[in-house]
Design an enzyme around this catalytic site. Structure first.
Site, PDB file in Angstrom:
ATOM      1  N   ASN A 137       0.875  -1.178   0.000  1.00 54.83           N
ATOM      2  CA  ASN A 137       0.000   0.000   0.000  1.00 54.83           C
ATOM      3  C   ASN A 137       0.909   1.225   0.000  1.00 54.83           C
ATOM      4  OD1 ASN A 137      -1.877   1.983   0.403  1.00 54.83           O
ATOM      5  ND2 ASN A 137      -2.287   1.469   2.554  1.00 54.83           N
ATOM      6  N   TRP A 138       1.050   1.825  -1.172  1.00 54.47           N
ATOM      7  CA  TRP A 138       1.981   2.963  -1.285  1.00 54.47           C
ATOM      8  C   TRP A 138       1.428   4.224  -0.630  1.00 54.47           C
ATOM      9  CZ3 TRP A 138       3.691   2.880  -7.191  1.00 54.47           C
ATOM     10  CH2 TRP A 138       4.337   1.661  -7.459  1.00 54.47           C
ATOM     11  N   LYS A 139       0.141   4.228  -0.307  1.00 54.93           N
ATOM     12  CA  LYS A 139      -0.545   5.417   0.220  1.00 54.93           C
ATOM     13  C   LYS A 139      -0.300   6.611  -0.722  1.00 54.93           C
ATOM     14  CE  LYS A 139       0.220   3.608   4.806  1.00 54.93           C
ATOM     15  NZ  LYS A 139      -0.141   3.777   6.183  1.00 54.93           N
ATOM     16  N   HIS A 189      -9.600   1.208   4.504  1.00 54.51           N
ATOM     17  CA  HIS A 189      -8.348   1.411   5.247  1.00 54.51           C
ATOM     18  C   HIS A 189      -8.627   2.331   6.432  1.00 54.51           C
ATOM     19  CE1 HIS A 189      -4.279   2.680   6.236  1.00 54.51           C
ATOM     20  NE2 HIS A 189      -3.866   1.592   5.580  1.00 54.51           N
ATOM     21  N   GLU A 224      -7.135   4.743   7.591  1.00 57.20           N
ATOM     22  CA  GLU A 224      -6.950   6.179   7.335  1.00 57.20           C
ATOM     23  C   GLU A 224      -8.228   6.772   6.717  1.00 57.20           C
ATOM     24  OE1 GLU A 224      -3.251   5.748   5.215  1.00 57.20           O
ATOM     25  OE2 GLU A 224      -2.284   5.183   7.086  1.00 57.20           O
ATOM     26  N   GLU A 260      -5.727  -4.976  10.347  1.00 60.37           N
ATOM     27  CA  GLU A 260      -4.721  -3.951  10.572  1.00 60.37           C
ATOM     28  C   GLU A 260      -5.056  -3.185  11.855  1.00 60.37           C
ATOM     29  OE1 GLU A 260      -2.662  -2.790   6.690  1.00 60.37           O
ATOM     30  OE2 GLU A 260      -4.454  -1.570   6.820  1.00 60.37           O
ATOM     31  N   GLY A 284       1.952   2.302  10.698  1.00 66.38           N
ATOM     32  CA  GLY A 284       2.892   3.414  10.563  1.00 66.38           C
ATOM     33  C   GLY A 284       3.516   3.860  11.873  1.00 66.38           C
ATOM     34  N   SER A 328       3.054  -2.066  10.459  1.00 66.74           N
ATOM     35  CA  SER A 328       4.502  -2.056  10.715  1.00 66.74           C
ATOM     36  C   SER A 328       5.160  -3.408  10.452  1.00 66.74           C
ATOM     37  CB  SER A 328       4.787  -1.580  12.144  1.00 66.74           C
ATOM     38  OG  SER A 328       4.322  -0.261  12.311  1.00 66.74           O
ATOM     39  N   GLY A 358       2.589  -1.233   4.291  1.00 72.68           N
ATOM     40  CA  GLY A 358       2.603   0.186   3.972  1.00 72.68           C
ATOM     41  C   GLY A 358       4.023   0.672   3.741  1.00 72.68           C
ATOM     42  N   GLY A 359       4.624   1.255   4.770  1.00 71.95           N
ATOM     43  CA  GLY A 359       5.946   1.878   4.657  1.00 71.95           C
ATOM     44  C   GLY A 359       6.982   1.002   3.960  1.00 71.95           C
TER      45      GLY A 359
HETATM   46  C1  PEP Z   1      -0.989   0.171   5.876  1.00 73.87           C
HETATM   47  O1  PEP Z   1      -1.051   1.378   5.659  1.00 73.87           O
HETATM   48  O2  PEP Z   1      -1.842  -0.577   5.405  1.00 73.87           O
HETATM   49  C2  PEP Z   1       0.112  -0.325   6.690  1.00 73.87           C
HETATM   50  C3  PEP Z   1       0.077  -1.561   7.092  1.00 73.87           C
HETATM   51  O3  PEP Z   1       1.132   0.575   6.953  1.00 73.87           O
HETATM   52  P1  PEP Z   1       2.535   0.245   7.661  1.00 73.87           P
HETATM   53  O4  PEP Z   1       3.041  -1.049   7.110  1.00 73.87           O
HETATM   54  O5  PEP Z   1       3.400   1.405   7.307  1.00 73.87           O
HETATM   55  O6  PEP Z   1       2.263   0.155   9.130  1.00 73.87           O
END
Ligand code: PEP
Length: 253
Positions: free
Chosen positions: A9-11, A95, A97, A167, A173, A213, A234-235
């Site tokens: 997930n590049w956001k 998501h 967010e 999640e 994040g 994470s 994500g990251g």
């Molecule tokens: C996400 O945004 O779906 C996610 C899992 O982010 P991260 O891996 O950065 O915690």
């Protein structure tokens, strides 16, 4: 058969050129015969990334959201049909967010799920509790409500085309990951909710991803849990070698 999946997930990261470079770098470094890989890109990258992955086995592109309406006067929105026409195969729905910053309610998510399925796309439905909900032991209730409201109106056949990502909001994040035991416990809970409503066969075949994470150093332990079928990343998906290493970690499970 339950499918193993690692989805990035590049956001809202990477300009157009950098995004295409990332997609190409991931593909060049990959040898994936053990799982499905999904690249969740911003809308502007979607068509080009779909072209890049088109002839690569087991690799697909994904949007990160879609409109809850099929078409019309919704300035700035992008419909599931438009996403399909770009060549994508998946949409990340719900998501945290979106739930938090755009007040996305479960009822809206149910509509997005329906439009995703109507357009022959696979929804990756995100669910997960906040820190406060975990600390007050509401986490199972929260996830049950989210799953129930977004998915329980579907038919058994429709449910076969769903992926769920657990999640925990407090892990996204933040660098704070759920322990493998916490993740396993929730994944088992989700599978049993699906089993109660749709039957054991469908629940057994459902892919449930962990997100929050996840990185190369903790992926192995998380993926070793029996109800974890991969990750939503994500990251760490913004760095091709980290993402490839996470995917490689799924190999033995
Ligand atoms: C996400 O945004 O779906 C996610 C899992 O982010 P991260 O891996 O950065 O915690």
């Amino acid at each position: 058969m339950r499918q193993k999946i690692v989805a990035g997930n590049w956001k809202m990261n990477k300009n157009y050129e950098d995004g295409l470079t990332l997609a190409k770098d991931v593909i060049e470094g990959l040898t994936v015969d053990h799982c499905t890989v999904v690249l969740g890109t911003p809308f502007i990258h979607l068509k080009a990334v779909s072209e890049i992955v088109k002839n690569v086995e087991n690799v697909y592109s994904s949007a990160q959201n879609c409109s809850s309406e099929p078409e019309g006067a919704y300035t700035g929105e992008v419909s599931a049909e438009m996403i399909k026409s770009s060549g994508a195969d998946y949409i990340i729905i719900g998501h945290s967010e979106w739930r938090a910053y755009f007040n996305e309610a479960d009822e809206v998510l149910a509509k997005k799920i329906d439009l995703t399925l109507q357009n022959n796309l696979i929804p990756i439905l995100c669910c997960g509790e906040t820190l406060e909900e975990r600390e007050t032991e509401q986490h199972f209730t929260t996830v049950k409500r989210q799953i129930n409201n977004a998915l329980f109106h579907l038919s058994e056949d429709q449910l076969k085309n769903i992926v769920i990502a657990y999640e925990p909001v407090w892990a996204i994040g933040t660098g704070k990951t759920a322990t493998p035991e916490q993740a396993q416990e929730m994944h088992q809970h989700i599978r049993s909710l699906i089993s109660d409503r749709f039957g054991d066969g469908i629940a057994d075949d459902l892919s449930i991803l962990y997100g929050g994470s996840c990185k190369p150093s903790n992926a192995t332990e998380l993926f070793s849990q029996k109800d974890l079928d991969g990750g939503l990343i994500g990251g760490a998906s913004l760095n091709a070698s980290d993402f490839i290493e996470i995917i490689a970690n799924l190999k033995d499970y």
